[in-house]
Design a protein around this motif. Sequence first.
Motif, PDB file in Angstrom:
ATOM      1  N   LEU A  82       0.823  -1.209   0.000  1.00  0.00           N
ATOM      2  CA  LEU A  82       0.000   0.000   0.000  1.00  0.00           C
ATOM      3  C   LEU A  82       0.856   1.257   0.000  1.00  0.00           C
ATOM      4  N   ALA A  83       1.858   1.305   0.872  1.00  0.00           N
ATOM      5  CA  ALA A  83       2.699   2.494   0.949  1.00  0.00           C
ATOM      6  C   ALA A  83       3.491   2.694  -0.342  1.00  0.00           C
ATOM      7  N   GLY A  84       4.024   1.603  -0.889  1.00  0.00           N
ATOM      8  CA  GLY A  84       4.779   1.724  -2.134  1.00  0.00           C
ATOM      9  C   GLY A  84       3.928   2.265  -3.262  1.00  0.00           C
ATOM     10  N   THR A  85       2.710   1.743  -3.402  1.00  0.00           N
ATOM     11  CA  THR A  85       1.806   2.226  -4.447  1.00  0.00           C
ATOM     12  C   THR A  85       1.424   3.677  -4.209  1.00  0.00           C
ATOM     13  N   ALA A  86       1.069   4.009  -2.959  1.00  0.00           N
ATOM     14  CA  ALA A  86       0.609   5.360  -2.658  1.00  0.00           C
ATOM     15  C   ALA A  86       1.706   6.405  -2.867  1.00  0.00           C
ATOM     16  N   VAL A  87       2.918   6.109  -2.434  1.00  0.00           N
ATOM     17  CA  VAL A  87       4.012   7.077  -2.555  1.00  0.00           C
ATOM     18  C   VAL A  87       4.316   7.365  -4.019  1.00  0.00           C
ATOM     19  N   VAL A  88       4.440   6.326  -4.832  1.00  0.00           N
ATOM     20  CA  VAL A  88       4.742   6.532  -6.254  1.00  0.00           C
ATOM     21  C   VAL A  88       3.593   7.268  -6.945  1.00  0.00           C
ATOM     22  N   TYR A  89       2.359   6.867  -6.622  1.00  0.00           N
ATOM     23  CA  TYR A  89       1.198   7.523  -7.235  1.00  0.00           C
ATOM     24  C   TYR A  89       1.155   9.004  -6.878  1.00  0.00           C
ATOM     25  N   LEU A  90       1.314   9.327  -5.623  1.00  0.00           N
ATOM     26  CA  LEU A  90       1.256  10.729  -5.200  1.00  0.00           C
ATOM     27  C   LEU A  90       2.385  11.543  -5.823  1.00  0.00           C
ATOM     28  N   ALA A  91       3.559  10.921  -5.972  1.00  0.00           N
ATOM     29  CA  ALA A  91       4.689  11.631  -6.562  1.00  0.00           C
ATOM     30  C   ALA A  91       4.458  11.893  -8.044  1.00  0.00           C
ATOM     31  N   LEU A  92       3.950  10.899  -8.758  1.00  0.00           N
ATOM     32  CA  LEU A  92       3.758  11.050 -10.206  1.00  0.00           C
ATOM     33  C   LEU A  92       2.665  12.055 -10.540  1.00  0.00           C
ATOM     34  N   THR A  93       1.608  12.063  -9.753  1.00  0.00           N
ATOM     35  CA  THR A  93       0.457  12.914 -10.071  1.00  0.00           C
ATOM     36  C   THR A  93       0.524  14.290  -9.417  1.00  0.00           C
ATOM     37  N   GLY A  94       1.445  14.462  -8.483  1.00  0.00           N
ATOM     38  CA  GLY A  94       1.516  15.729  -7.777  1.00  0.00           C
ATOM     39  C   GLY A  94       0.480  15.880  -6.678  1.00  0.00           C
ATOM     40  N   GLU A  95      -0.249  14.825  -6.397  1.00  0.00           N
ATOM     41  CA  GLU A  95      -1.287  14.904  -5.369  1.00  0.00           C
ATOM     42  C   GLU A  95      -0.728  14.788  -3.962  1.00  0.00           C
ATOM     43  N   TYR A  96       0.586  14.696  -3.849  1.00  0.00           N
ATOM     44  CA  TYR A  96       1.182  14.717  -2.514  1.00  0.00           C
ATOM     45  C   TYR A  96       0.872  16.028  -1.803  1.00  0.00           C
ATOM     46  N   LYS A  97       0.489  17.042  -2.567  1.00  0.00           N
ATOM     47  CA  LYS A  97       0.123  18.311  -1.958  1.00  0.00           C
ATOM     48  C   LYS A  97      -1.135  18.187  -1.103  1.00  0.00           C
ATOM     49  N   ASN A  98      -1.934  17.140  -1.384  1.00  0.00           N
ATOM     50  CA  ASN A  98      -3.173  16.929  -0.625  1.00  0.00           C
ATOM     51  C   ASN A  98      -2.987  15.870   0.465  1.00  0.00           C
ATOM     52  N   TRP A  99      -1.775  15.708   0.946  1.00  0.00           N
ATOM     53  CA  TRP A  99      -1.494  14.627   1.893  1.00  0.00           C
ATOM     54  C   TRP A  99      -2.294  14.754   3.181  1.00  0.00           C
ATOM     55  N   ARG A 100      -2.689  15.963   3.522  1.00  0.00           N
ATOM     56  CA  ARG A 100      -3.447  16.126   4.766  1.00  0.00           C
ATOM     57  C   ARG A 100      -4.808  15.446   4.683  1.00  0.00           C
ATOM     58  N   ALA A 101      -5.356  15.328   3.470  1.00  0.00           N
ATOM     59  CA  ALA A 101      -6.665  14.681   3.311  1.00  0.00           C
ATOM     60  C   ALA A 101      -6.621  13.218   3.723  1.00  0.00           C
ATOM     61  N   LEU A 102      -5.433  12.601   3.696  1.00  0.00           N
ATOM     62  CA  LEU A 102      -5.297  11.187   4.052  1.00  0.00           C
ATOM     63  C   LEU A 102      -5.220  10.967   5.556  1.00  0.00           C
ATOM     64  N   LYS A 103      -5.258  12.041   6.342  1.00  0.00           N
ATOM     65  CA  LYS A 103      -5.236  11.949   7.801  1.00  0.00           C
ATOM     66  C   LYS A 103      -4.070  11.091   8.299  1.00  0.00           C
ATOM     67  N   PRO A 104      -2.826  11.453   7.934  1.00  0.00           N
ATOM     68  CA  PRO A 104      -1.698  10.580   8.278  1.00  0.00           C
ATOM     69  C   PRO A 104      -1.451  10.437   9.780  1.00  0.00           C
ATOM     70  N   PHE A 105      -1.746  11.460  10.551  1.00  0.00           N
ATOM     71  CA  PHE A 105      -1.441  11.389  11.985  1.00  0.00           C
ATOM     72  C   PHE A 105      -2.531  10.632  12.747  1.00  0.00           C
ATOM     73  N   THR A 106      -3.760  11.079  12.629  1.00  0.00           N
ATOM     74  CA  THR A 106      -4.844  10.370  13.311  1.00  0.00           C
ATOM     75  C   THR A 106      -5.075   9.004  12.680  1.00  0.00           C
ATOM     76  N   GLY A 107      -4.812   8.883  11.380  1.00  0.00           N
ATOM     77  CA  GLY A 107      -4.956   7.583  10.722  1.00  0.00           C
ATOM     78  C   GLY A 107      -3.942   6.574  11.224  1.00  0.00           C
ATOM     79  N   THR A 108      -2.720   7.041  11.457  1.00  0.00           N
ATOM     80  CA  THR A 108      -1.695   6.156  12.010  1.00  0.00           C
ATOM     81  C   THR A 108      -2.079   5.686  13.411  1.00  0.00           C
ATOM     82  N   ILE A 109      -2.673   6.588  14.198  1.00  0.00           N
ATOM     83  CA  ILE A 109      -3.129   6.197  15.539  1.00  0.00           C
ATOM     84  C   ILE A 109      -4.202   5.100  15.419  1.00  0.00           C
ATOM     85  N   LEU A 110      -5.136   5.280  14.473  1.00  0.00           N
ATOM     86  CA  LEU A 110      -6.168   4.260  14.263  1.00  0.00           C
ATOM     87  C   LEU A 110      -5.541   2.937  13.814  1.00  0.00           C
TER      88      LEU A 110
END
Length: 719
Positions: free
Chosen positions: A233-261
Motif C-alpha cells: 500500500l505504501a509503495g503504491t501510494a508514494v509513487v502515485y502521489l509523486a507522479l500525479t503531484g497529489e502529494y500536496k493533498n497529503w493532509r486529506a489522508l489523515k496521516p497522523f490520526t490515521g496512524t493512531i487508528l
Amino acid sequence: MTNPTLPESLASHSVLPASAPRRSTAISILCGLWLIIFFASLFRPPLLDDADATHANAARHIALTGDFVTLHVNGIRYLEKAPLPYWLDALSFRIFGFNTFAAHFPQAIAVLLLALLGFHWARRAFGDRTAFYTGLGVLTSIGVFLFTRIYIPEVLLTLFLCTALYCLLRCLDCNQADAISIETPQKHVISTGAKRSRETSAFSFSPRTYAYVMWASLALAVLTKGLVAIVFLAGTAVVYLALTGEYKNWRALKPFTGTILFLAIAAPWHILAGLRNTGGMNGHGFFWFYFVNEHFLRFLGKRFPKDYNKLPDYLFWSLHIVWLFPWSLFAPLAAIPAIRALRRNQALPRRGRPTYLGDVLTSFVLVWIAIFLKIKLHLGSTESVLLVLAFVVPAAYFRKRHRARLPIFDHAPRSFAQRTTLVLGLYAALVLIFFSLSTNQEYYTFPAYLAILMLIAASLTRAEDTFTTDKSSRGWIIFAHVAFMLIGFAVAITLAYGLWSSRHLAFIPDIGDVLAHRDVGNYTLSMSHFFDLTDASFAALRLPAGLAAITFCLGPAIAWLLRSKRRHLEATTALALTSAVFLIAAHIAFVRFAPMLSSKKIADKIQTLEASGAISRDNTVLMYGDQAYGSSIPFYLGRQVDLVNGRSTSMLFGSTFPDAPPIFLTGGDLLKVWGTGDRKLLFVPLEKRDDVDQLLGTNKILLQETSGKALYTDRPLDR
C-alpha cells in the motif's frame, strides 16, 4: 461519441458503447455464479493435509480455548502467521461446528466481497459493463478458484488491500471534487451538471471517512499477512502521489490520526504475542521469529527452517497466463494505451542541447544498481533483465518528457478512471516484482489479481466499443478468441484421448491407488501434486473429464460466433460461463482426489473402531514424519497426536519453548513404547512406509490403507 466513463488513454478511439446489464441483473448473475462455483464447493472435499488442515487446527485451538494471542497447532506454538484469518475461522467454527464447511466459509465470503468490490470500483471508474466483466473475472479465473481450495490468507489480504487502495482514491477524489466545487464559477457547474450528477449519484462517504477506512483496512491487512501489506500500500501510494503531484493533498489522508487508528487495530496483538512468547530457540521469541525470520529472512531466502522453495523465473511470470485464464488472453489489450503513449513520447521534439553523456551515465548507474541487486538477491537471468528494464525504461521515459518540457503525462490523470488505471498498474507491478525477487509460491501474487482483471476488463470494454474502427483492438480480440478455441480443442482432444484409453478400466474410488506417488514431503510448491497424474486415473475422472471436454468443444465456438455477430456482451459472458462450467468439472475432479490429499478416512477409521468397541478409547495416536503429512487427522479426531521423527518445519521453532508438550519421539522411542502400555495407532504416509517397515518389521498390524497411506496398530483388535 466517447464513453465518458473511460480514461482518455482507454477511450481515444471509442464509439457508442455496447449494452450492459442493469446493476441489479449483473449483481444477481455474479451472486448466482458465486453460489454455484464457490458456495456449493464448501461441503466437499474434506480438509486437505498440509497447510489446509494445519491452519484449521490453529483456528480450532482458538475456538476451544479462547486464546486469541498465541496460535497453536497440535499443542505447539505456531508463531509464523498473522492471526486474523484464524480468528475468522474460529468464529465460523463456533457458529457452524468443526467441519469442512465452517473452515472454508470465511474464504468463500471473501471471494464474494472481492467480486463485489471489483464491481463497485470498476462501475464508478469505467462503467457498468467493465464492472460486470470485473466481477466475472474474479469468479471465473482459474487462479482465484484454485487458490481458495486451501485455507490460505491471500484472498483476505487482497480484499483488505484493494479496499484500502479504493478508499485512497476516493478520499483524494472527494477532496478534489470539493475543491473544484468551491473554485469553479456557478455557471460552469451548471453547464456540466449532467456529468456531475452521474459522477456523484452513487452513494459515497466524506473524505475523512474514506481516509479512516483506508487506515483500518491496512491494519486488517497487516493482521492478515504481516508487514508486506504496508509495503504494497505504501509503495503504491508514494509513487502515485509523486507522479500525479497529489502529494500536496497529503493532509486529506489523515496521516497522523490515521496512524493512531492503524496502531490501535494492528499493534495490540503484536505486542501481546511478543510478551507472551519469549524464551524459544537460542533465546529468540516471537519478535525475532515473526518479524526478522518470517519477513526479512524469508524475502532474502534465508528463513529458518528452509521448508520452502521458489518458482523458476520463467514459470513465475508465464504461469499468470494460467492463473488468470481465460481473461489473460485479453491482457495485450491493456498494453495498447501504454504502447501508444511510448510511441508519442518517442516522437517528442528535443529542446536545448543534447545530453548524450547524461543519458549514458544515468543508464550506467541504473544498470549497476540492478546488477548489485541481482548479486545480493541471487536473481535469475529473466528477473535480472526485468529489473534492468524496470529501472531504465521509466527513467528514459521521464527524461525524454523532461527535456521536451512536458509534464509526466500527456493529460494529467484527473478523472477517477484515469487515476484508477494508474493506481492499479502501479500496485500490480509492485506485487509482481516484489515476489519475483523474494522466495515465493504460486499463489503469492494473488493480491494483484483483482487489479490486473480490472485493467483487462476496462481494456476489453474499450476494445469492444471500438471493434469496427480500431484495427489493433479488433485484431487482439480475434487473436484471443482463436487462442481460446485452439486451447479448448487441445484440452478437449487430450481429455477425449484419456477417456478413450481408459474405457475398459474399472472405476476406482480411491484415485490415489492409480497415481504415480512421489515424496510429498519434498513438495514445497503447492501445485506439485499435478505431477502425480497417470493415464489410469482417467477411469476415476470420467465425469469431470467428459464435462470439461464438452465444455471446451462448445464454449469457445459459441463465444466466437456471438463475437462475430457483434454481440459483445453475450460473447464475453459466454466465455465466462465456459470457464465457470470448467471450474465445476475441476471441483468434481478435486473431490475425487480427496483420498490422496486428505487423511480424513484414517480419522474416520479410528473413530469407527472406537465406537464399535474394537479398540479402547484409551489409545495413543502417532504420526510418522512431519505433521503436514496427516494434519487432517488431529483436526477430525479433535485431539493431539504424537509425532515420530516429526520435529521439523512448522513444528520446529515452537517445540523449543520450555512448555512444549512432549509429543516428539525418535524411532528409538517408538520401539520402546510399541506394544507396551495403552494401544498405539501409527499413521504412516506412503513416503515413509519403507522407513517404518525397516523399523518395526512385521511387528505391526494393518488396520486401514488408503492412497498408500497406512494405519497400523501394535496389537490385535479387542474383538
